[in-house]
Scaffold this motif. Structure first.
Motif, PDB file in Angstrom:
ATOM      1  N   PHE A 119      18.085  71.685  47.525  1.00  0.00           N
ATOM      2  CA  PHE A 119      17.941  72.939  46.781  1.00  0.00           C
ATOM      3  C   PHE A 119      16.908  72.705  45.688  1.00  0.00           C
ATOM      4  CE2 PHE A 119      21.926  74.029  48.750  1.00  0.00           C
ATOM      5  CZ  PHE A 119      21.972  75.411  48.768  1.00  0.00           C
ATOM      6  N   ASN A 120      16.108  73.712  45.420  1.00  0.00           N
ATOM      7  CA  ASN A 120      15.079  73.636  44.393  1.00  0.00           C
ATOM      8  C   ASN A 120      15.330  74.679  43.322  1.00  0.00           C
ATOM      9  OD1 ASN A 120      13.249  71.628  45.558  1.00  0.00           O
ATOM     10  ND2 ASN A 120      13.059  73.145  47.191  1.00  0.00           N
ATOM     11  N   GLU A 121      15.121  74.289  42.076  1.00  0.00           N
ATOM     12  CA  GLU A 121      15.233  75.246  40.970  1.00  0.00           C
ATOM     13  C   GLU A 121      14.043  76.193  41.037  1.00  0.00           C
ATOM     14  OE1 GLU A 121      15.290  75.335  36.111  1.00  0.00           O
ATOM     15  OE2 GLU A 121      15.976  73.511  37.126  1.00  0.00           O
ATOM     16  N   VAL A 122      14.327  77.506  41.020  1.00  0.00           N
ATOM     17  CA  VAL A 122      13.252  78.486  41.118  1.00  0.00           C
ATOM     18  C   VAL A 122      13.165  79.403  39.901  1.00  0.00           C
ATOM     19  CG1 VAL A 122      13.137  78.464  43.630  1.00  0.00           C
ATOM     20  CG2 VAL A 122      14.660  80.070  42.493  1.00  0.00           C
ATOM     21  N   ASP A 123      14.233  79.505  39.135  1.00  0.00           N
ATOM     22  CA  ASP A 123      14.207  80.379  37.970  1.00  0.00           C
ATOM     23  C   ASP A 123      15.454  80.125  37.134  1.00  0.00           C
ATOM     24  OD1 ASP A 123      13.244  82.306  36.236  1.00  0.00           O
ATOM     25  OD2 ASP A 123      13.325  83.952  37.675  1.00  0.00           O
ATOM     26  N   ARG A 124      15.530  80.846  36.023  1.00  0.00           N
ATOM     27  CA  ARG A 124      16.695  80.778  35.144  1.00  0.00           C
ATOM     28  C   ARG A 124      17.056  82.170  34.679  1.00  0.00           C
ATOM     29  NH1 ARG A 124      17.993  75.830  32.019  1.00  0.00           N
ATOM     30  NH2 ARG A 124      17.071  74.156  33.210  1.00  0.00           N
ATOM     31  N   ARG A 125      18.330  82.376  34.478  1.00  0.00           N
ATOM     32  CA  ARG A 125      18.816  83.573  33.790  1.00  0.00           C
ATOM     33  C   ARG A 125      19.239  83.080  32.408  1.00  0.00           C
ATOM     34  NH1 ARG A 125      19.996  87.700  37.796  1.00  0.00           N
ATOM     35  NH2 ARG A 125      20.248  86.732  39.821  1.00  0.00           N
ATOM     36  N   ILE A 126      18.489  83.461  31.421  1.00  0.00           N
ATOM     37  CA  ILE A 126      18.712  82.988  30.059  1.00  0.00           C
ATOM     38  C   ILE A 126      19.991  83.617  29.494  1.00  0.00           C
ATOM     39  CG2 ILE A 126      17.712  82.806  27.735  1.00  0.00           C
ATOM     40  CD1 ILE A 126      16.171  81.270  29.988  1.00  0.00           C
ATOM     41  N   ASN A 127      20.824  82.763  28.898  1.00  0.00           N
ATOM     42  CA  ASN A 127      22.081  83.215  28.264  1.00  0.00           C
ATOM     43  C   ASN A 127      22.940  84.065  29.196  1.00  0.00           C
ATOM     44  OD1 ASN A 127      21.522  81.943  25.798  1.00  0.00           O
ATOM     45  ND2 ASN A 127      20.215  83.651  25.194  1.00  0.00           N
ATOM     46  N   TYR A 128      23.081  83.635  30.420  1.00  0.00           N
ATOM     47  CA  TYR A 128      23.766  84.418  31.447  1.00  0.00           C
ATOM     48  C   TYR A 128      25.281  84.198  31.473  1.00  0.00           C
ATOM     49  CZ  TYR A 128      24.755  86.357  36.070  1.00  0.00           C
ATOM     50  OH  TYR A 128      25.260  87.087  37.108  1.00  0.00           O
ATOM     51  N   TYR A 129      25.702  82.949  31.431  1.00  0.00           N
ATOM     52  CA  TYR A 129      27.119  82.621  31.549  1.00  0.00           C
ATOM     53  C   TYR A 129      27.787  82.529  30.179  1.00  0.00           C
ATOM     54  CZ  TYR A 129      26.703  81.242  36.492  1.00  0.00           C
ATOM     55  OH  TYR A 129      26.516  81.219  37.835  1.00  0.00           O
ATOM     56  N   PRO A 130      28.998  83.087  30.059  1.00  0.00           N
ATOM     57  CA  PRO A 130      29.733  82.912  28.797  1.00  0.00           C
ATOM     58  C   PRO A 130      30.261  81.480  28.685  1.00  0.00           C
ATOM     59  CG  PRO A 130      31.093  84.071  30.396  1.00  0.00           C
ATOM     60  CD  PRO A 130      29.731  83.900  31.026  1.00  0.00           C
ATOM     61  N   THR A 131      30.339  81.002  27.455  1.00  0.00           N
ATOM     62  CA  THR A 131      30.943  79.702  27.171  1.00  0.00           C
ATOM     63  C   THR A 131      31.929  79.889  26.025  1.00  0.00           C
ATOM     64  OG1 THR A 131      29.363  79.027  25.475  1.00  0.00           O
ATOM     65  CG2 THR A 131      28.760  78.550  27.757  1.00  0.00           C
ATOM     66  N   ALA A 132      32.618  78.854  25.666  1.00  0.00           N
ATOM     67  CA  ALA A 132      33.553  78.918  24.537  1.00  0.00           C
ATOM     68  C   ALA A 132      32.808  79.173  23.226  1.00  0.00           C
ATOM     69  CB  ALA A 132      34.350  77.621  24.441  1.00  0.00           C
ATOM     70  N   ASN A 133      31.527  78.793  23.174  1.00  0.00           N
ATOM     71  CA  ASN A 133      30.753  78.909  21.932  1.00  0.00           C
ATOM     72  C   ASN A 133      29.567  79.864  22.034  1.00  0.00           C
ATOM     73  OD1 ASN A 133      32.383  76.934  20.728  1.00  0.00           O
ATOM     74  ND2 ASN A 133      31.196  75.331  21.741  1.00  0.00           N
ATOM     75  N   GLY A 134      29.521  80.706  23.037  1.00  0.00           N
ATOM     76  CA  GLY A 134      28.391  81.623  23.191  1.00  0.00           C
ATOM     77  C   GLY A 134      28.020  81.817  24.637  1.00  0.00           C
ATOM     78  N   LYS A 135      26.775  81.475  24.966  1.00  0.00           N
ATOM     79  CA  LYS A 135      26.293  81.655  26.342  1.00  0.00           C
ATOM     80  C   LYS A 135      25.404  80.486  26.733  1.00  0.00           C
ATOM     81  CE  LYS A 135      26.681  86.585  26.457  1.00  0.00           C
ATOM     82  NZ  LYS A 135      27.058  87.251  27.643  1.00  0.00           N
ATOM     83  N   GLU A 136      25.235  80.319  28.046  1.00  0.00           N
ATOM     84  CA  GLU A 136      24.337  79.291  28.561  1.00  0.00           C
ATOM     85  C   GLU A 136      23.564  79.844  29.742  1.00  0.00           C
ATOM     86  OE1 GLU A 136      26.002  75.851  30.709  1.00  0.00           O
ATOM     87  OE2 GLU A 136      27.905  76.915  30.734  1.00  0.00           O
ATOM     88  N   ASP A 137      22.475  79.165  30.066  1.00  0.00           N
ATOM     89  CA  ASP A 137      21.616  79.612  31.158  1.00  0.00           C
ATOM     90  C   ASP A 137      22.255  79.391  32.523  1.00  0.00           C
ATOM     91  OD1 ASP A 137      19.803  80.041  29.137  1.00  0.00           O
ATOM     92  OD2 ASP A 137      18.357  78.529  29.817  1.00  0.00           O
ATOM     93  N   ALA A 138      21.875  80.248  33.459  1.00  0.00           N
ATOM     94  CA  ALA A 138      22.164  80.053  34.875  1.00  0.00           C
ATOM     95  C   ALA A 138      20.886  79.542  35.517  1.00  0.00           C
ATOM     96  CB  ALA A 138      22.582  81.365  35.530  1.00  0.00           C
ATOM     97  N   ILE A 139      20.992  78.463  36.248  1.00  0.00           N
ATOM     98  CA  ILE A 139      19.856  77.922  36.991  1.00  0.00           C
ATOM     99  C   ILE A 139      19.926  78.497  38.397  1.00  0.00           C
ATOM    100  CG2 ILE A 139      18.746  75.849  37.881  1.00  0.00           C
ATOM    101  CD1 ILE A 139      20.112  74.338  35.527  1.00  0.00           C
ATOM    102  N   ILE A 140      18.870  79.181  38.807  1.00  0.00           N
ATOM    103  CA  ILE A 140      18.796  79.777  40.147  1.00  0.00           C
ATOM    104  C   ILE A 140      18.114  78.770  41.061  1.00  0.00           C
ATOM    105  CG2 ILE A 140      17.917  81.689  41.538  1.00  0.00           C
ATOM    106  CD1 ILE A 140      17.900  83.337  38.901  1.00  0.00           C
TER     107      ILE A 140
END
Length: 148
Positions: free
Chosen positions: A121-142
């Motif tokens: 699998f190859n990284e092709v993009d990111r969704r910035i601040n996509y996933y919720p976390t306990a302290n905010g949000k983090e990126d999703a790697i597509i």
């Protein structure tokens, strides 16, 4: 140790959902999981000596498949079952006519990211601040897979 793969149905969702909630910090809802049993979806559960150890849910639209969810029970993690489950998913996607497969992974899920990279699998993009976390949000790697 005997490994087997079986599709799961609505009757299996409660047991599958227990793995989802045990392994994920932000699990999908039970209603979403039920909605992933429709016509365009396919899935499998992995069993170790007849004990449910994990599952995946994929979909296919025309010639593209998306890995909606892949999950190994915490008590079975670190045994290579995720790799076997991912390999099974890719085989099933190919059988259904997929020319490419797509997934998203939390940036913090380093082990999963490394597994996907090791399986082409190859990284092709990111969704910035996509996933919720306990302290905010983090990126999703597509990531994509086009090696059929």
């Amino acid at each position: 140790m005997t490994i087997s793969f079986l599709p799961f149905t609505r009757d299996d969702v409660d047991a599958i959902y227990q793995i989802e909630t045990a392994a994920q910090s932000h699990p999908m809802s039970l209603s979403v999981m039920h909605s992933c049993l429709g016509k365009r979806y396919f899935n499998a559960a992995i069993y170790v000596d007849d004990c449910l150890a994990g599952f995946y849910i994929g979909d296919i639209v025309v010639d593209e498949s998306s890995l909606i969810e892949i999950c190994i029970s915490p008590k079975f993690q670190g045994q290579g079952l995720g790799r076997q489950l991912l390999d099974h998913y890719l085989g099933q996607a190919k059988e259904r006519g997929a020319m490419s497969c797509w997934l998203e992974v939390r940036e913090s899920n380093v082990a999963a990211h490394q597994l996907y990279q090791s399986m082409a699998f190859n990284e092709v993009d990111r969704r910035i601040n996509y996933y919720p976390t306990a302290n905010g949000k983090e990126d999703a790697i597509i990531m994509s897979y086009i090696h059929f």
